[in-house]
Design an enzyme around this catalytic site. Structure first.
Site, PDB file in Angstrom:
ATOM      1  N   HIS A 178       0.824  -1.204   0.000  1.00 35.01           N
ATOM      2  CA  HIS A 178       0.000   0.000   0.000  1.00 35.01           C
ATOM      3  C   HIS A 178       0.861   1.258   0.000  1.00 35.01           C
ATOM      4  O   HIS A 178       0.542   2.245  -0.663  1.00 35.01           O
ATOM      5  CB  HIS A 178      -0.906   0.003   1.232  1.00 35.01           C
ATOM      6  CG  HIS A 178      -2.143  -0.811   1.041  1.00 35.01           C
ATOM      7  ND1 HIS A 178      -2.740  -1.523   2.041  1.00 35.01           N
ATOM      8  CD2 HIS A 178      -2.898  -1.008  -0.059  1.00 35.01           C
ATOM      9  CE1 HIS A 178      -3.815  -2.126   1.562  1.00 35.01           C
ATOM     10  NE2 HIS A 178      -3.921  -1.840   0.289  1.00 35.01           N
ATOM     11  N   CYS A 484      -3.485  -2.982 -20.985  1.00 31.62           N
ATOM     12  CA  CYS A 484      -3.678  -2.398 -19.653  1.00 31.62           C
ATOM     13  C   CYS A 484      -2.643  -2.883 -18.638  1.00 31.62           C
ATOM     14  O   CYS A 484      -2.769  -2.614 -17.454  1.00 31.62           O
ATOM     15  CB  CYS A 484      -5.094  -2.662 -19.152  1.00 31.62           C
ATOM     16  SG  CYS A 484      -5.448  -4.419 -18.942  1.00 31.62           S
TER      17      CYS A 484
HETATM   18  C1  PEP Z   1      -1.904  -7.813 -16.427  1.00 35.78           C
HETATM   19  O1  PEP Z   1      -1.768  -9.008 -16.164  1.00 35.78           O
HETATM   20  O2  PEP Z   1      -1.119  -7.175 -17.161  1.00 35.78           O
HETATM   21  C2  PEP Z   1      -3.023  -7.045 -15.857  1.00 35.78           C
HETATM   22  C3  PEP Z   1      -3.334  -5.854 -16.294  1.00 35.78           C
HETATM   23  O3  PEP Z   1      -3.721  -7.591 -14.839  1.00 35.78           O
HETATM   24  P1  PEP Z   1      -3.168  -7.811 -13.350  1.00 35.78           P
HETATM   25  O4  PEP Z   1      -1.885  -7.032 -13.223  1.00 35.78           O
HETATM   26  O5  PEP Z   1      -4.236  -7.314 -12.451  1.00 35.78           O
HETATM   27  O6  PEP Z   1      -2.966  -9.279 -13.285  1.00 35.78           O
END
Ligand code: PEP
Ligand code: MG
Length: 524
Positions: A178, A484
């Protein structure tokens, strides 16, 4: 003498080292066990009041974390064992410390980064109550100091005055904690994993949180070189701010959509919607904290973000529990959680829990431009089953006369099978590349293991080739493709991502300006 660590929040700090390891507080025990119990209960109450006062002035992430601390303090599971120990003759401070240290040891022993990171929250709570018991004040570091120690508590971070600079250098710590999240969103430089190298704590030190290192007793030449790097970083960051208000375009005039990644609904409080193209990823695992959230709680959380975004898209991901994000009461014990029952696999295995989230999403959809995506899809059938559940719940809501809408449904591309054989997914509404997981699965290098961090890179040709293949498939079939994962906000990865054909990135809010600046520098 330079000690290497892992950057958790980029930047530079030059200043005196301040030892985070405080001497133990002194506490005078009362006469009877009853009085000791009253003393502990009132100390917990004081700690809660103090946190509640901090919540008033906190924003987004910070408020969420403080509320999480308050909930833990109010949970009898922590105070119960301490009160019982007082009953059998222990003084309040020793009883509380022993109860919390037992919990902390359990979290620290976990082989999962997420749980180890929560140990810092528990240490914070322990010390808050011990301070309230002894009525000791907080020992604050001098302005501009580099706070140095094992780990740092979130409240300590929030109570520190960062207006004159300073930074955080931790022997252990985690980039997933955090505090690391807070440091990134406030722009406080932070390095973790510096190890135990015994060093003198006197004099000025240099914290390089861009590459990840701490220089003790620097030479004049080291100071000179450090100041040059620091000023070049400050120039880059300052220049980047001017990009924030404008849509992102490359040097060649190609438009790139830049959305933001969020975790808590309160994250949006600190973001001006005009500076981004929407929410490219809302991770919902964090709503699934200590207890599973009910439909109403989820509906309110999703609705808040949708209303904030207006007509801009908000892509909410169904719960991606498991892997490095275990959820008590939901995820299962596994020897290899990254390859186990995580993401959509778990949701389809626990449909009772999944259906609650689906109903909340269907109801929230009427309040904005919602898109929903499924994490960890490996096979077309998983998408088909999840989509069928959305349709079923939609029919059930309609039968009850409840307002709802069926949002476009897409998938994360983070399991190599999807990137290698995308033709099986030609009926999804959109793809969103999860480069964090895609890189770890392609390179066989765990994302939470510092020892193999050098292997876990999206810039490896194998990963980039898969990203380019998905981007090309999307163009050919007219299916939108975005990315993302954290690489989208990394200025050193952005040129390669755009060259691979991507035109849609979603980044951490603190990286928005730097990402737009990096895009403007690419000639694609
Ligand atoms: C990823 O795997 O790149 C993603 C965006 O999801 P997380 O980081 O939440 O697994
Ligand atoms: Mg992922």
């Amino acid at each position: 003498m330079r000690v290497e660590g892992i950057p958790a929040s980029p930047g530079y700090a030059e200043g005196p080292l301040f030892d985070l390891e405080q001497p133990p507080t002194s506490y005078k025990a009362r006469a009877s066990a009853e009085e000791e119990k009253v003393a502990l209960v009132s100390a917990i109450g004081k700690a809660v009041d103090r946190l509640a006062a901090l919540v008033e002035s906190a924003d987004g992430d910070a408020a969420g974390i403080l509320e999480f601390h308050i909930a833990m303090l109010e949970d009898d599971a922590l105070s119960g064992p301490a009160l019982a120990a007082i009953g059998s003759g222990q003084p309040a401070d020793a009883a509380w410390r022993a109860a919390l240290d037992g919990e902390i040891a359990g979290y620290e022993a976990s082989d999962q980064d997420y749980f180890r990171a929560r140990a810092a929250d528990l240490r914070d709570i322990r010390d808050q109550v011990l301070r309230a018991l002894s009525e000791a004040g907080e020992a604050a570091g001098p302005p501009g100091a580099i706070l140095y120690g094992e780990d740092i508590a979130p409240t300590r971070f929030l109570e520190t005055d960062w207006s004159e600079g300073g930074g955080i250098a931790l022997k252990r710590g985690s980039t997933a904690s955090h505090v690391a999240m807070l440091a990134r969103s406030r722009g406080v430089p932070m390095v973790v994993g510096l190890g135990d190298e015994a060093q003198t704590l006197t004099g000025v030190a240099l914290l390089d949180a861009e590459r990840g290192g701490l220089i003790f007793s620097p030479s004049p030449a080291e100071i000179e070189a450090f100041r040059q790097s620091a000023s070049s970083f400050a120039d880059r960051r300052g220049a980047a701010k001017t990009f924030l208000a404008e849509p992102a375009v490359t040097k060649a005039g190609t438009a790139v959509r830049v959305q933001v990644n969020i975790a808590y609904p309160s994250d949006v409080d600190g973001i001006d919607i005009a500076t981004c193209d929407g929410v490219g990823l809302m991770r919902t695992e964090f709503l699934f904290g200590k207890t599973l959230p009910d439909e109403e709680t989820q509906y309110r959380a999703y609705r808040k973000v949708l209303e904030w975004a207006g007509d801009k898209p908000v892509t909410i991901r169904t719960v991606d529990a498991g892997g490095d994000k275990p959820v008590p009461g939901f995820t299962v014990e596994e020897t290899n959680p990254f390859l186990g029952l995580r993401g959509i696999r778990l949701s389809l295995a626990r449909r009772d829990i999944f259906r609650v989230q689906i109903r909340a999403l269907l109801r929230a959809a009427i309040h904005g431009n919602l898109k929903v995506m499924f994490p960890m899809i490996a096979m077309p059938d998983e998408y088909a089953q999840a989509a069928a559940l959305f349709a079923e719940e939609g029919v059930a809501l309609a039968a009850q006369g409840v307002a709802h809408r069926l949002p476009p449904l897409g998938i994360m591309v983070e399991v190599p099978s999807v990137a290698l054989a995308p033709e099986a997914f030609a009926d999804v509404a959109f793809f969103s590349i999860g480069s964090n997981d895609l890189a770890q699965y392609v390179m066989a290098a765990a994302r939470d293991n510092a020892a193999v961090a050098h292997l876990n890179t999206v810039r490896h040709p194998a990963v980039l080739r898969l990203i380019a293949a998905i981007a090309a498939f999307g163009r050919e079939r007219h299916i939108p493709v975005s990315l993302c994962g954290d690489a989208g906000g990394d200025p050193s990865a952005i040129p390669a991502l755009l060259e691979a054909g991507l035109r849609d990135l979603s980044v951490a809010p603190a990286q928005l300006a730097m990402a737009k600046a990096a895009i403007a520098d690419v000639s694609v």
